[in-house]
Design a protein around this motif. Structure first.
Motif, PDB file in Angstrom:
ATOM      1  N   GLU A 186      -4.057 -14.659  -5.454  1.00 51.25           N
ATOM      2  CA  GLU A 186      -3.225 -13.992  -6.448  1.00 51.25           C
ATOM      3  C   GLU A 186      -3.760 -12.597  -6.751  1.00 51.25           C
ATOM      4  N   LYS A 201      -2.854 -10.279  -3.839  1.00 51.18           N
ATOM      5  CA  LYS A 201      -1.442  -9.898  -3.860  1.00 51.18           C
ATOM      6  C   LYS A 201      -1.186  -8.806  -4.889  1.00 51.18           C
ATOM      7  N   GLU A 202      -1.741  -8.979  -6.085  1.00 49.00           N
ATOM      8  CA  GLU A 202      -1.569  -7.980  -7.135  1.00 49.00           C
ATOM      9  C   GLU A 202      -2.191  -6.652  -6.731  1.00 49.00           C
ATOM     10  N   ARG A 203      -3.369  -6.709  -6.086  1.00 53.56           N
ATOM     11  CA  ARG A 203      -4.071  -5.494  -5.659  1.00 53.56           C
ATOM     12  C   ARG A 203      -3.262  -4.745  -4.607  1.00 53.56           C
ATOM     13  N   ILE A 204      -2.706  -5.470  -3.641  1.00 56.17           N
ATOM     14  CA  ILE A 204      -1.908  -4.835  -2.589  1.00 56.17           C
ATOM     15  C   ILE A 204      -0.652  -4.199  -3.176  1.00 56.17           C
ATOM     16  N   GLN A 205      -0.011  -4.883  -4.114  1.00 54.97           N
ATOM     17  CA  GLN A 205       1.168  -4.311  -4.759  1.00 54.97           C
ATOM     18  C   GLN A 205       0.809  -3.020  -5.485  1.00 54.97           C
ATOM     19  N   GLN A 206      -0.331  -3.000  -6.161  1.00 58.21           N
ATOM     20  CA  GLN A 206      -0.770  -1.807  -6.878  1.00 58.21           C
ATOM     21  C   GLN A 206      -1.070  -0.674  -5.898  1.00 58.21           C
ATOM     22  N   LYS A 258       0.220  -0.217  -2.897  1.00 53.26           N
ATOM     23  CA  LYS A 258       1.491   0.274  -2.369  1.00 53.26           C
ATOM     24  C   LYS A 258       2.205   1.141  -3.395  1.00 53.26           C
ATOM     25  N   LYS A 259       2.166   0.718  -4.641  1.00 52.89           N
ATOM     26  CA  LYS A 259       2.828   1.459  -5.712  1.00 52.89           C
ATOM     27  C   LYS A 259       2.229   2.853  -5.869  1.00 52.89           C
ATOM     28  N   LYS A 281      -7.765  -5.326   3.977  1.00 49.52           N
ATOM     29  CA  LYS A 281      -7.210  -4.750   2.741  1.00 49.52           C
ATOM     30  C   LYS A 281      -8.181  -3.832   2.008  1.00 49.52           C
TER      31      LYS A 281
END
Length: 144
Positions: free
Chosen positions: A59, A62-67, A69-70, A80
């Motif tokens: 989890e 996933k949050e780190r990758i979304q951040q 990308k953002k 990663k």
């Protein structure tokens, strides 16, 4: 004592027996849940990547990758990590541009200007050369 009284007494005993069995089952189930919780706690303490910790780690990733990308931060597709470096292919000397730069530089400033003009003409290029990126964490390389 008639048959009706006997049947009522037997039904009463059966109901009492059913209540006792239900209470025993509830206690047994509560005890089993408690033992399962203790077992999971012991496994978590013994192994750093047990199921709950693995789930938490996934989890977080996933949050780190979304951040990332953002915020448009590049990262290694394999591990990663953001600890990456750009491996630039060395620019090759363009003979055509060197000749033009030498002629223009030579006409304007003389011999020394011809050499400088040739160097600048040879190294300048309109083509954008794509290089490779290397992860400094795991060593993975990929093209841009």
């Amino acid at each position: 004592m008639g048959l009706k009284d006997f049947m009522n007494k037997m039904a009463q005993k059966q109901a009492d027996s059913n209540r006792k069995m239900a209470a025993i089952r509830e206690k047994s189930q509560a005890k089993q849940e408690e033992l399962e919780e203790k077992k999971n706690a012991m496994l978590d303490a013994m192994h750093p990547f047990s199921d709950s910790k693995k789930r938490e780690e996934k989890e977080y990733q996933k949050e780190r990758i979304q951040q990332l990308k953002k915020e448009h931060i590049p990262y290694c597709p394999k591990c990663k990590s953001t600890n990456i470096t750009y491996l630039d292919k060395r620019k090759k000397l363009s003979l055509g541009r060197a000749a033009v730069g030498g002629v223009v530089g030579g006409v304007l400033t003389g011999g020394l200007g011809a050499a400088a003009g040739a160097t600048m003409g040879g190294l300048s290029s309109n083509k954008i050369k794509k290089g490779k990126v290397k992860c400094l964490n795991c060593g993975h390389t990929w093209k841009l």
